[in-house]
Motif scaffolding. Sequence first.
Motif, PDB file in Angstrom:
ATOM      1  N   THR A  71       0.814  -1.206  -0.046  1.00  0.00           N
ATOM      2  CA  THR A  71       0.180  -0.095  -0.021  1.00  0.00           C
ATOM      3  C   THR A  71       0.942   1.382  -0.072  1.00  0.00           C
ATOM      4  N   THR A  72       2.137   1.171  -0.343  1.00  0.00           N
ATOM      5  CA  THR A  72       2.961   2.322  -0.489  1.00  0.00           C
ATOM      6  C   THR A  72       3.035   2.634  -2.160  1.00  0.00           C
ATOM      7  N   ASP A  73       2.696   3.681  -2.283  1.00  0.00           N
ATOM      8  CA  ASP A  73       2.850   4.024  -3.748  1.00  0.00           C
ATOM      9  C   ASP A  73       3.984   4.349  -4.076  1.00  0.00           C
ATOM     10  N   PRO A  74       4.498   3.693  -5.163  1.00  0.00           N
ATOM     11  CA  PRO A  74       6.012   3.572  -5.520  1.00  0.00           C
ATOM     12  C   PRO A  74       6.587   4.923  -6.006  1.00  0.00           C
ATOM     13  N   ILE A  75       5.491   5.717  -6.566  1.00  0.00           N
ATOM     14  CA  ILE A  75       5.939   6.939  -7.258  1.00  0.00           C
ATOM     15  C   ILE A  75       6.185   8.248  -6.169  1.00  0.00           C
ATOM     16  N   THR A  76       5.327   8.160  -5.108  1.00  0.00           N
ATOM     17  CA  THR A  76       5.492   9.072  -4.085  1.00  0.00           C
ATOM     18  C   THR A  76       5.949   8.665  -2.717  1.00  0.00           C
ATOM     19  N   MET A  77       6.051   7.510  -2.607  1.00  0.00           N
ATOM     20  CA  MET A  77       6.484   6.505  -1.292  1.00  0.00           C
ATOM     21  C   MET A  77       5.372   6.847  -0.181  1.00  0.00           C
ATOM     22  N   ASN A  78       4.464   7.647  -0.561  1.00  0.00           N
ATOM     23  CA  ASN A  78       3.412   7.670   0.650  1.00  0.00           C
ATOM     24  C   ASN A  78       2.387   6.361   0.927  1.00  0.00           C
ATOM     25  N   ASP A  79       1.995   6.071   1.911  1.00  0.00           N
ATOM     26  CA  ASP A  79       1.291   5.021   2.415  1.00  0.00           C
ATOM     27  C   ASP A  79      -0.371   5.515   1.674  1.00  0.00           C
ATOM     28  N   VAL A  80      -0.888   4.331   1.270  1.00  0.00           N
ATOM     29  CA  VAL A  80      -2.231   4.695   0.467  1.00  0.00           C
ATOM     30  C   VAL A  80      -3.241   4.254   1.545  1.00  0.00           C
ATOM     31  N   PRO A  81      -4.132   5.288   2.324  1.00  0.00           N
ATOM     32  CA  PRO A  81      -4.970   5.087   3.000  1.00  0.00           C
ATOM     33  C   PRO A  81      -6.378   4.345   2.411  1.00  0.00           C
ATOM     34  N   ASN A  82      -6.900   3.429   3.008  1.00  0.00           N
ATOM     35  CA  ASN A  82      -8.022   2.960   2.257  1.00  0.00           C
ATOM     36  C   ASN A  82      -7.780   2.437   0.604  1.00  0.00           C
ATOM     37  N   PRO A  83      -6.874   1.402   0.691  1.00  0.00           N
ATOM     38  CA  PRO A  83      -6.304   1.045  -0.429  1.00  0.00           C
ATOM     39  C   PRO A  83      -7.723   0.582  -1.510  1.00  0.00           C
ATOM     40  N   GLU A  84      -8.619  -0.147  -0.886  1.00  0.00           N
ATOM     41  CA  GLU A  84      -9.618  -0.522  -1.859  1.00  0.00           C
ATOM     42  C   GLU A  84     -10.297   0.427  -2.662  1.00  0.00           C
ATOM     43  N   ALA A  85     -10.216   1.705  -2.312  1.00  0.00           N
ATOM     44  CA  ALA A  85     -10.892   2.885  -3.019  1.00  0.00           C
ATOM     45  C   ALA A  85      -9.762   3.421  -4.031  1.00  0.00           C
ATOM     46  N   HIS A  86      -8.590   2.711  -4.442  1.00  0.00           N
ATOM     47  CA  HIS A  86      -7.616   3.397  -5.123  1.00  0.00           C
ATOM     48  C   HIS A  86      -7.245   2.380  -6.402  1.00  0.00           C
ATOM     49  N   PRO A  87      -6.610   2.977  -7.246  1.00  0.00           N
ATOM     50  CA  PRO A  87      -6.195   2.051  -8.349  1.00  0.00           C
ATOM     51  C   PRO A  87      -4.903   1.429  -8.072  1.00  0.00           C
ATOM     52  N   PHE A  88      -4.754   0.102  -8.707  1.00  0.00           N
ATOM     53  CA  PHE A  88      -3.655  -0.606  -8.727  1.00  0.00           C
ATOM     54  C   PHE A  88      -3.308  -1.547  -9.981  1.00  0.00           C
ATOM     55  N   VAL A  89      -2.013  -2.180  -9.782  1.00  0.00           N
ATOM     56  CA  VAL A  89      -1.740  -2.913 -10.850  1.00  0.00           C
ATOM     57  C   VAL A  89      -1.115  -4.212  -9.918  1.00  0.00           C
ATOM     58  N   ILE A  90      -1.369  -5.187 -10.918  1.00  0.00           N
ATOM     59  CA  ILE A  90      -0.852  -6.772 -10.236  1.00  0.00           C
ATOM     60  C   ILE A  90       0.335  -6.991 -11.258  1.00  0.00           C
ATOM     61  N   GLU A  91       1.597  -7.408 -10.602  1.00  0.00           N
ATOM     62  CA  GLU A  91       2.843  -7.552 -11.360  1.00  0.00           C
ATOM     63  C   GLU A  91       2.940  -9.051 -11.163  1.00  0.00           C
ATOM     64  N   GLY A  92       3.506  -9.756 -12.032  1.00  0.00           N
ATOM     65  CA  GLY A  92       3.563 -11.334 -11.759  1.00  0.00           C
ATOM     66  C   GLY A  92       2.574 -12.101 -11.808  1.00  0.00           C
ATOM     67  N   GLU A  93       2.640 -13.327 -11.302  1.00  0.00           N
ATOM     68  CA  GLU A  93       1.475 -14.368 -11.305  1.00  0.00           C
ATOM     69  C   GLU A  93       1.600 -15.276 -10.082  1.00  0.00           C
ATOM     70  N   GLY A  94       0.659 -15.703  -9.814  1.00  0.00           N
ATOM     71  CA  GLY A  94       0.500 -16.754  -8.716  1.00  0.00           C
ATOM     72  C   GLY A  94       0.931 -16.348  -7.213  1.00  0.00           C
ATOM     73  N   ASP A  95       1.573 -16.915  -6.742  1.00  0.00           N
ATOM     74  CA  ASP A  95       2.098 -16.810  -5.234  1.00  0.00           C
ATOM     75  C   ASP A  95       3.163 -15.639  -5.220  1.00  0.00           C
ATOM     76  N   ALA A  96       3.965 -15.495  -6.532  1.00  0.00           N
ATOM     77  CA  ALA A  96       5.023 -14.494  -6.403  1.00  0.00           C
ATOM     78  C   ALA A  96       4.605 -12.987  -6.866  1.00  0.00           C
ATOM     79  N   ALA A  97       3.217 -13.141  -7.200  1.00  0.00           N
ATOM     80  CA  ALA A  97       2.585 -11.874  -7.763  1.00  0.00           C
ATOM     81  C   ALA A  97       2.438 -10.751  -6.691  1.00  0.00           C
ATOM     82  N   ILE A  98       2.673  -9.417  -7.130  1.00  0.00           N
ATOM     83  CA  ILE A  98       2.383  -8.469  -6.009  1.00  0.00           C
ATOM     84  C   ILE A  98       1.428  -7.425  -6.712  1.00  0.00           C
ATOM     85  N   LYS A  99       0.665  -7.054  -5.629  1.00  0.00           N
ATOM     86  CA  LYS A  99      -0.409  -5.882  -6.106  1.00  0.00           C
ATOM     87  C   LYS A  99      -0.127  -4.666  -5.466  1.00  0.00           C
TER      88      LYS A  99
END
Length: 73
Positions: A5-33
């Motif tokens: 939940t740390t925005d990699p552009i600003t390095m700020n914590d994203v409060p209430n992440p369910e209401a914010h945009p996201f990407v999923i990198e990778g697949e399966g157990d190795a994936a990161i949201k």
Amino acid sequence: MRVTTTDPITMNDVPNPEAHPFVIEGEGDAAIKIFFENEENKQAYLDIAVEHPGEDFTTNLDNPQAMAGDSPD
């Protein structure tokens, strides 16, 4: 899947992440949201060029010189 939940552009914590945009990198157990503060930061992240060295075989990095301790073939 791991979640950050740390925005990699600003390095700020994203409060209430369910209401914010996201990407999923990778697949399966190795994936990161990855959550972002806004769509602009998400797009900035997606615009970062990524190298794919496993797909570029135009350069041969093989060193044909024997190293000390190597046995001759």
